[in-house]
Design an enzyme around this catalytic site. Structure first.
Site, PDB file in Angstrom:
ATOM      1  CG  ASN A   9     -26.233 -37.215  42.283  1.00 38.45           C
ATOM      2  OD1 ASN A   9     -26.622 -37.766  42.850  1.00 38.45           O
ATOM      3  ND2 ASN A   9     -25.976 -36.859  40.936  1.00 38.45           N
ATOM      4  CE  LYS A  11     -22.716 -37.952  40.393  1.00 42.69           C
ATOM      5  NZ  LYS A  11     -21.303 -38.028  38.800  1.00 42.69           N
ATOM      6  CG  HIS A  96     -27.644 -37.117  36.954  1.00 44.39           C
ATOM      7  ND1 HIS A  96     -26.790 -37.165  36.009  1.00 44.39           N
ATOM      8  CD2 HIS A  96     -27.358 -35.887  37.467  1.00 44.39           C
ATOM      9  CE1 HIS A  96     -25.724 -36.860  36.614  1.00 44.39           C
ATOM     10  NE2 HIS A  96     -25.327 -36.054  37.611  1.00 44.39           N
ATOM     11  CD  GLU A  98     -23.531 -39.465  36.155  1.00 43.23           C
ATOM     12  OE1 GLU A  98     -24.356 -39.747  37.570  1.00 43.23           O
ATOM     13  OE2 GLU A  98     -22.928 -39.175  36.560  1.00 43.23           O
ATOM     14  CD  GLU A 166     -25.235 -31.708  37.463  1.00 42.13           C
ATOM     15  OE1 GLU A 166     -24.753 -32.230  37.656  1.00 42.13           O
ATOM     16  OE2 GLU A 166     -26.134 -33.278  36.288  1.00 42.13           O
ATOM     17  N   GLY A 172     -18.013 -35.168  36.632  1.00 47.74           N
ATOM     18  CA  GLY A 172     -16.953 -35.561  37.189  1.00 47.74           C
ATOM     19  C   GLY A 172     -15.625 -36.348  36.111  1.00 47.74           C
ATOM     20  CB  SER A 212     -15.859 -30.966  37.646  1.00 48.61           C
ATOM     21  OG  SER A 212     -15.847 -31.707  36.711  1.00 48.61           O
TER      22      SER A 212
HETATM   23  C1  PEP Z   1     -23.854 -34.723  38.760  1.00 50.14           C
HETATM   24  O1  PEP Z   1     -23.245 -35.686  39.187  1.00 50.14           O
HETATM   25  O2  PEP Z   1     -24.823 -34.066  39.385  1.00 50.14           O
HETATM   26  C2  PEP Z   1     -22.533 -33.827  39.124  1.00 50.14           C
HETATM   27  C3  PEP Z   1     -21.720 -32.858  39.054  1.00 50.14           C
HETATM   28  O3  PEP Z   1     -20.942 -34.307  39.486  1.00 50.14           O
HETATM   29  P1  PEP Z   1     -19.565 -34.210  39.465  1.00 50.14           P
HETATM   30  O4  PEP Z   1     -19.551 -32.894  40.383  1.00 50.14           O
HETATM   31  O5  PEP Z   1     -18.501 -34.727  40.114  1.00 50.14           O
HETATM   32  O6  PEP Z   1     -18.585 -33.334  38.795  1.00 50.14           O
END
Ligand code: PEP
Length: 250
Positions: A9, A11, A96, A98, A166, A172, A212
């Site tokens: 992803n 973003k 997601h 976000e 998630e 992040g 992460s």
């Molecule tokens: C994501 O945005 O779906 C995600 C898992 O981000 P990160 O791997 O940076 O934590």
């Protein structure tokens, strides 16, 4: 046997030219390595078409990060599932955290998007996950179950669905759920799906972990029985890291 799936992803990162450069590098490596797992990348809307052209030969799938639930009309700034399918997308990431937190997406909105995307022939990656406060209050199970149930309301067929667990506190932040924490939630999602769609659908459903994921923790997470790959944010922007994660998935 479920095929592991790794999706990057991206973003709101990379211009079209930067996206094409990164996608080309990933396609070359994935095309040469021919991993057993399924691999996808989700660039921004403007880059989808060009990225689609450079990855097509390699088997890397094109994914979008969002869509609207109507086909067209007066929805300034939005992009429909129908447009994404026409642009060559195989997958769309929906719900997601976000989107839920920064853009006010409720489970009802997510559900409308899921239904529309599936109807347009897209595969959906439905993201669910609890906040840190919710985890600390001990309501992770309830929150995630509600997001799954509400996100899938009136969805009869989940053969084109992937769920991404998630935990919001791990996205992040550099803080990853332990493999045991992730496995516990994945197993509970699978049992929710079994209750809704039956044992066979639950057994076939792929559930990715996201939050992460990096080369150093990917293998142990993917080694858990109910973790079927990863949705990768930050680490998917670096070819070497993304490839190491794909290697860890086999
Ligand atoms: C994501 O945005 O779906 C995600 C898992 O981000 P990160 O791997 O940076 O934590």
């Amino acid at each position: 046997m479920r095929r592991t799936i790794i999706v990057g992803n991206w973003k709101m990162n990379n211009t079209i030219a930067e996206s094409v450069e990164l996608a080309t590098a990933i396609a070359e490596k994935v095309g040469a390595a021919k991993p057993e797992c399924e691999v996808g990348i989700a660039p921004t809307f403007p880059a989808l078409h060009e990225v689609g052209k450079v990855i097509e030969w390699s088997g890397v799938k094109l994914a979008a990060q969002n869509c609207h639930y109507e086909d067209d009309g007066a929805f300034t700034g939005e992009v429909s599932a129908r447009m994404l399918a026409a642009a060559g997308c195989s997958y769309v990431i929906l719900g997601h955290s976000e989107r839920r937190q920064l853009f006010g997406e409720t489970s009802d909105i997510v559900n409308r998007k899921v239904k529309k995307a599936l109807a347009e022939g897209l595969r959906v990656i439905l993201c669910v996950g609890e906040t840190l406060d919710e985890r600390e209050r001990g309501v992770t199970g309830e929150i995630v179950t509600a997001q799954v149930v509400e996100g899938l309301a009136e969805v009869a067929d989940i053969s084109n669905l992937v769920i991404a667990y998630e935990p919001v506190w791990a996205i992040g932040t550099g803080r990853t759920a332990t493999k045991e924490q992730a496995q516990e939630v994945h197993a509970s999602i699978r049992s929710t799906i079994e209750g809704l769609y039956g044992e066979q659908a639950a057994r076939h459903l792929r559930i990715q972990y996201g939050g992460s994921v990096k080369p150093s923790n990917a293998a142990e997470l993917f080694g858990m029985p109910d973790i079927d790959g990863g949705l990768i944010g930050g680490a998917s922007l670096k070819v070497e890291d993304f490839m190491a994660i794909i290697e860890a998935a086999g």
